[in-house]
Design a protein around this motif. Sequence first.
Motif, PDB file in Angstrom:
ATOM      1  N   GLU A  14      -0.959   8.417  -3.370  1.00 25.18           N
ATOM      2  CA  GLU A  14      -1.207   9.316  -2.248  1.00 25.18           C
ATOM      3  C   GLU A  14      -0.357   8.976  -1.022  1.00 25.18           C
ATOM      4  OE1 GLU A  14      -4.340   6.053  -2.251  1.00 25.18           O
ATOM      5  OE2 GLU A  14      -3.370   7.380  -3.717  1.00 25.18           O
ATOM      6  N   GLU A  15       0.420   7.885  -1.105  1.00 20.26           N
ATOM      7  CA  GLU A  15       1.331   7.512  -0.017  1.00 20.26           C
ATOM      8  C   GLU A  15       2.759   7.875  -0.427  1.00 20.26           C
ATOM      9  OE1 GLU A  15       0.337   6.497   2.888  1.00 20.26           O
ATOM     10  OE2 GLU A  15      -1.797   6.321   2.398  1.00 20.26           O
ATOM     11  N   GLN A  16       3.659   6.880  -0.471  1.00 22.43           N
ATOM     12  CA  GLN A  16       5.047   7.155  -0.855  1.00 22.43           C
ATOM     13  C   GLN A  16       5.231   7.236  -2.368  1.00 22.43           C
ATOM     14  OE1 GLN A  16       7.779   4.391   1.041  1.00 22.43           O
ATOM     15  NE2 GLN A  16       6.615   4.422   2.953  1.00 22.43           N
ATOM     16  N   SER A  65       0.811  -1.224   0.000  1.00 22.81           N
ATOM     17  CA  SER A  65       0.000   0.000   0.000  1.00 22.81           C
ATOM     18  C   SER A  65       0.840   1.267   0.000  1.00 22.81           C
ATOM     19  CB  SER A  65      -0.937   0.007   1.205  1.00 22.81           C
ATOM     20  OG  SER A  65      -0.200  -0.025   2.425  1.00 22.81           O
ATOM     21  N   HIS A  66       2.089   1.165   0.463  1.00 25.19           N
ATOM     22  CA  HIS A  66       2.961   2.340   0.474  1.00 25.19           C
ATOM     23  C   HIS A  66       3.285   2.830  -0.934  1.00 25.19           C
ATOM     24  CE1 HIS A  66       5.619  -1.166   0.060  1.00 25.19           C
ATOM     25  NE2 HIS A  66       6.457  -0.359  -0.581  1.00 25.19           N
TER      26      HIS A  66
END
Length: 300
Positions: A58-60, A53-54
């Motif tokens: 919108e994350e990493q 998920s990272h």
Amino acid sequence: MTDRRMLLVHAHPDDECINNGATMARYVDEGVGVTLVTCTAGEMGEVLVPELSHLAYEEQGGLGEHRRGELDEAMKVLGVTDHRFLGGFGRFHDSGMAWHEEGHAVAADTLPDNAFWNADLTEAADELVKVIREVRPQVLVTYDQFGGYGHPDHIQAHRVAMYGAQLAAVPSYKLDLGEPHDIAKVYWTAMSESRMRESLRQLRESGDTETFAGMDPDGKLPPFVTPDELISARVDGAATVQRKMDALAQHRTQVQQDGGFFAGAESGHSWWSDEYYRIAKGTPGAPGPDGFEEDLFAGL
């Protein structure tokens, strides 16, 4: 260069397996030259694997590069050795999407820099002209004008494919992009209405109300479903459907491996071995017993 050549234009990694995986594997087995052009790296796709998920936009971030590797592995499974990103990797960025209240995709309110949806159509089409004039396919496969379900990148891929095919054939157009070439047959991907209704009916009778929730086998169907009378061809992928599914499994971030029907975020029931097409240019070949062309190269 083989005598028969097919070009497919898709928006993101995994779209090719969902829509045409069995078709691609079949024609590879028949010795056809199969070229895949993917327009974006799918940087803004949904990540269905919790431990990855990272990578989400919108994350990493980093999903695009990861999906590039997934696409490489999927093409190894299908046997496709010629796959490219339009204009090179990273030239055009995934545009993302939002959902309309009527149940289809639309462009998001805010688009990333270099979004494919905002690309200059001629500039993007010229990148495809180069490929068309190099590969010189007799058959082109892409989406319909709505991109199947309204995703802006699918719609833009349709526009680029159709305009690129037209420009590539013009004898006097930008000869520095290669020797002009006219593609004989153009097809749009389709999902058979009768097959969808049959599948929905079987699901509901089995007690499954979650898959395609809200869709009634006897009611109105979404725009990605095509009435059978508009369909021109059906490719029987019974002999290659397992490779289609094995290739789709390589798109790990996009597919729920333990899903009841091995359906990813976008794939629905397109795991079916039969893959359907609408002809957009050219003359259909003689129909088979079910009224559909059985070979996309028929009549050439």
